[in-house]
Design an enzyme around this catalytic site. Structure first.
Site, PDB file in Angstrom:
ATOM      1  CB  VAL A 147      -5.655  -1.846   4.298  1.00 12.93           C
ATOM      2  CG1 VAL A 147      -6.107  -3.294   4.172  1.00 12.93           C
ATOM      3  CG2 VAL A 147      -4.342  -1.760   5.063  1.00 12.93           C
TER       4      VAL A 147
ATOM      5  CE  LYS B  65      -2.313   2.113  13.826  1.00  9.78           C
ATOM      6  NZ  LYS B  65      -2.580   1.406  12.598  1.00  9.78           N
TER       7      LYS B  65
ATOM      8  CD  GLU C  53      -1.049   0.533   3.690  1.00  7.80           C
ATOM      9  OE1 GLU C  53      -1.622   1.630   3.560  1.00  7.80           O
ATOM     10  OE2 GLU C  53      -1.107  -0.159   4.718  1.00  7.80           O
TER      11      GLU C  53
HETATM   12  N1  PSU Z   1      -2.077   0.932  10.148  1.00  3.47           N
HETATM   13  C1  PSU Z   1      -0.803   1.319  10.273  1.00  3.47           C
HETATM   14  N2  PSU Z   1      -0.308   2.320   9.528  1.00  3.47           N
HETATM   15  C2  PSU Z   1      -1.088   2.939   8.613  1.00  3.47           C
HETATM   16  C3  PSU Z   1      -2.435   2.503   8.474  1.00  3.47           C
HETATM   17  C4  PSU Z   1      -2.893   1.510   9.252  1.00  3.47           C
HETATM   18  O1  PSU Z   1      -0.092   0.777  11.085  1.00  3.47           O
HETATM   19  O2  PSU Z   1      -0.613   3.856   7.951  1.00  3.47           O
HETATM   20  C5  PSU Z   1      -3.273   3.098   7.402  1.00  3.47           C
HETATM   21  C6  PSU Z   1      -3.602   1.988   6.406  1.00  3.47           C
HETATM   22  O3  PSU Z   1      -3.477   2.503   5.111  1.00  3.47           O
HETATM   23  C7  PSU Z   1      -5.033   1.651   6.740  1.00  3.47           C
HETATM   24  C8  PSU Z   1      -5.557   2.990   7.119  1.00  3.47           C
HETATM   25  O4  PSU Z   1      -5.729   1.105   5.642  1.00  3.47           O
HETATM   26  O5  PSU Z   1      -4.514   3.549   7.897  1.00  3.47           O
HETATM   27  C9  PSU Z   1      -6.829   2.889   7.916  1.00  3.47           C
HETATM   28  O6  PSU Z   1      -7.377   4.161   8.037  1.00  3.47           O
HETATM   29  P1  PSU Z   1      -8.894   4.330   8.514  1.00  3.47           P
HETATM   30  O7  PSU Z   1      -8.881   3.858   9.946  1.00  3.47           O
HETATM   31  O8  PSU Z   1      -9.177   5.807   8.381  1.00  3.47           O
HETATM   32  O9  PSU Z   1      -9.726   3.488   7.615  1.00  3.47           O
END
Ligand code: PSU
Ligand code: MN
Length: 303
Positions: free
Chosen positions: A103, A156, A22
């Site tokens: 993702v 996380k 990604e």
């Molecule tokens: N987890 C990480 N680092 C990141 C992300 C997730 O450890 O940079 C990013 C990924 O691209 C994931 C996105 O798809 O954050 C999720 O964001 P949201 O919670 O706004 O969907």
């Protein structure tokens, strides 16, 4: 409408292993120049394993699968790249804009390209207090929809992990622990939660995926592996940082797509780089497993 890099296109045509990566982790996950360095290292690691890297992004409105070094540098450096989830891709294309794919969007595009394995750091999920904010990552929706194996170090611990696993179960997404029966929490090896199945051989994970495809069972699979022991962050320290940052989110009213990048950035700052180092280590560890899975998928037949 996909613009495949030459190497990616050749490998896919010949049935050779390809791993998708990604671009949000490059544009929003790490500070410059660590992010550029990491992007190059990840690609180099895959080449060493005999696997073709396919970093995915929207650049100037084009859907790119496999980026040049200049394109990786642009994503790492520009600072103004939009975070592109599922709903953003058509708009970015129509408007001729750049977007770093999350993702969710990366899975979708990898699926369109016919790439079976995607490696990331951690998936998005159900945020804490989602019962008030409704903040549930589109990553979960993508996992329900696209047939791709997603290799990660869990999700996380800034998220609500029990709720995240509940949603994955409801929507029919398998969660497989590679040589572990614990669901990892990204910077920490154990979230206190279990996985659906422990599988110790990449070949058997690839076989389960092939069977799923033949049966026409929709959606992806989550394959988890914990951060290496020597890179794990101290749990008590981490929880201290996290409390502080969750409070900052509330007082500053951080919401929507800004939540994840904000928390990552503040964790990196508060920990004085410790979470950056852990994050880099776990992505590389995930990548080694992703390479094995891609190779196992390409080898036909049962182990
Ligand atoms: N987890 C990480 N680092 C990141 C992300 C997730 O450890 O940079 C990013 C990924 O691209 C994931 C996105 O798809 O954050 C999720 O964001 P949201 O919670 O706004 O969907
Ligand atoms: Mn969100």
């Amino acid at each position: 409408m996909l613009k495949l890099g030459q190497e990616v296109s050749n490998a896919l045509a010949e049935g050779r292993p390809v791993v998708a990566l990604e671009s949000t982790i490059i544009a929003h996950g790490f500070p410059y120049p660590d992010n550029y360095q990491l992007a190059l290292e990840l690609e180099a690691l895959l080449w060493e394993e005999g696997v073709v890297p396919a970093t995915i992004a929207v650049l100037g409105g084009e859907l790119k699968v496999g980026l040049s070094q200049e394109e990786l540098h642009h994503l790492a450096r520009a600072g103004s790249i939009r975070k592109a989830s599922l709903r953003d891709v058509p708009l970015l294309m129509a408007l001729g804009l750049d977007g770093a794919t999350t993702v969710a969007a990366t899975m979708q595009i990898a699926h369109w390209a016919g790439i079976k394995v995607f490696v990331t750091g951690g998936i998005g999920g159900v945020h804490r207090s989602a019962e008030q904010t409704f903040d549930i990552s589109a990553d979960l929706k993508a996992l329900a929809s696209y047939e791709v194996m997603v290799v990660c170090a869990g999700a996380k611990s800034v998220l609500d992990l029990p709720k995240t696993l509940e949603v994955l179960e409801s929507q029919g997404t398998s969660v497989i622990g590679y040589q572990t029966d614990r669901f990892p929490a990204f910077y920490l090896r154990d979230s206190g939660l279990g996985v659906d199945y422990r599988v110790d051989e990449p070949e058997l994970i690839a076989e389960a995926f092939r069977i799923k495809e033949r049966l026409g069972v929709p959606g992806g699979m989550v394959v988890v592996t914990p951060i290496p022991e020597e890179d794990e962050v101290d749990a008590a320290q981490f929880n201290g940082w996290l409390e502080q940052i969750l409070e900052e989110c509330r007082t500053r009213g951080v919401a929507g797509k800004d939540v994840t990048p904000f928390m990552l950035r503040r964790l990196h700052e508060t920990s004085q780089g410790e979470t950056v180092r852990a994050n880099q280590a776990l992505v590389k560890n995930n990548l080694r497993l992703g390479a094995q899975l891609a190779k196992a998928y390409c080898r036909e037949g049962r182990p």
